[in-house]
Design an enzyme around this catalytic site. Structure first.
Site, PDB file in Angstrom:
ATOM      1  N   ASN A 231       0.830  -1.199   0.000  1.00 48.55           N
ATOM      2  CA  ASN A 231       0.000   0.000   0.000  1.00 48.55           C
ATOM      3  C   ASN A 231       0.873   1.261   0.000  1.00 48.55           C
ATOM      4  O   ASN A 231       1.554   1.556   0.978  1.00 48.55           O
ATOM      5  CB  ASN A 231      -0.918  -0.028   1.234  1.00 48.55           C
ATOM      6  CG  ASN A 231      -1.944   1.081   1.219  1.00 48.55           C
ATOM      7  OD1 ASN A 231      -1.634   2.221   0.931  1.00 48.55           O
ATOM      8  ND2 ASN A 231      -3.174   0.725   1.562  1.00 48.55           N
ATOM      9  N   GLN A 232       0.823   2.004  -1.097  1.00 45.93           N
ATOM     10  CA  GLN A 232       1.663   3.197  -1.223  1.00 45.93           C
ATOM     11  C   GLN A 232       1.264   4.298  -0.261  1.00 45.93           C
ATOM     12  O   GLN A 232       2.100   5.079   0.200  1.00 45.93           O
ATOM     13  CB  GLN A 232       1.617   3.718  -2.669  1.00 45.93           C
ATOM     14  CG  GLN A 232       2.362   2.847  -3.664  1.00 45.93           C
ATOM     15  CD  GLN A 232       3.856   2.760  -3.364  1.00 45.93           C
ATOM     16  OE1 GLN A 232       4.511   3.760  -3.088  1.00 45.93           O
ATOM     17  NE2 GLN A 232       4.404   1.551  -3.413  1.00 45.93           N
TER      18      GLN A 232
ATOM     19  N   ASP B 280      -2.196  -4.205  11.416  1.00 46.89           N
ATOM     20  CA  ASP B 280      -3.476  -4.872  11.200  1.00 46.89           C
ATOM     21  C   ASP B 280      -4.514  -4.043  11.944  1.00 46.89           C
ATOM     22  O   ASP B 280      -4.270  -3.604  13.075  1.00 46.89           O
ATOM     23  CB  ASP B 280      -3.453  -6.312  11.715  1.00 46.89           C
ATOM     24  CG  ASP B 280      -4.543  -7.157  11.059  1.00 46.89           C
ATOM     25  OD1 ASP B 280      -4.604  -7.162   9.810  1.00 46.89           O
ATOM     26  OD2 ASP B 280      -5.329  -7.793  11.771  1.00 46.89           O
TER      27      ASP B 280
ATOM     28  N   GLY C 230     -13.473   2.574   4.083  1.00 50.53           N
ATOM     29  CA  GLY C 230     -13.948   1.521   4.970  1.00 50.53           C
ATOM     30  C   GLY C 230     -15.280   1.875   5.615  1.00 50.53           C
ATOM     31  O   GLY C 230     -16.233   2.276   4.943  1.00 50.53           O
TER      32      GLY C 230
END
Length: 200
Positions: free
Chosen positions: A9-10, A68, A154
């Site tokens: 993920n950049q 996470d 999200g």
């Protein structure tokens, strides 16, 4: 001091690079080094963060950092939890995950809608590091059944911060990045890294 980010993920790379550069760490994503994705078989955020960091360290021989994160809803006994990103199954999207969240809560009328975002960040000096650094941050809130705001990602349109009277999707990015679960975890990690820097 080079460190591998256990993600491709950049956006995460840019965010972490800015924070870690003053400590002398140079970050590179695992995808740049050809590291395969780890299978997240853990049952907690901590376990999955460690699995990802260990995998990246084992394949590269470099110190590794991973995270996470997810949403814990009290009325759903902690779901979606570690399955937040894939809550709605194969091919999960934010829209499908949010729809399933609302559907499950609507089936439980009158329950408290308290919830929190969690983020766990882990750093391993090497794949067999017996004392990895673990940092945790939590952001308390409530779930709104009707989404508000179009920012973030999200579950942000449904995650309401009662102290700031808006959802995460309605917040300016600068404020969210200052008070979020990930921001709190990063603050904790930076303090630990300052102490560890000379040992890596």
């Amino acid at each position: 001091m080079k460190m591998v980010l256990a993600s491709g993920n950049q956006k995460k790379l840019v965010e972490l690079e800015a924070l870690l550069a003053p400590l002398g760490f140079e970050l590179v994503t695992q995808s740049e080094l050809g590291v395969p994705e780890a299978e997240e078989t853990g049952l907690t955020f901590v376990e999955n963060a460690l699995i990802k960091a260990r995998n990246a360290a084992a394949h590269t021989g470099l110190p590794a950092i991973s995270d996470d994160s997810g949403l814990e809803v009290d009325a759903l006994q902690g779901a979606p939890g570690i399955y937040s990103a894939r809550f709605s199954g194969v091919g999960a999207t934010d829209a499908r995950n949010n729809a399933l969240l609302v559907e499950q809560l609507q089936a439980l009328p009158g329950v408290p809608l308290t919830a929190r975002y969690h983020a766990v960040i882990a750093v391993m000096r090497h794949a067999n590091d017996p004392v990895p650094l673990i940092a945790h941050g939590a952001w308390e809130g409530e779930i709104l059944l009707t989404p508000q705001g179009d920012g973030g990602f999200g579950y942000d349109p449904h995650f309401f911060d009662p102290l700031r009277h808006c959802t995460a999707a309605q917040m300016p990015a600068e404020e969210k990045n200052r008070i979020s679960h990930r921001a709190l975890a990063l603050d904790s990690l930076l303090q630990q890294l300052k102490n560890l820097r000379e040992k890596i």
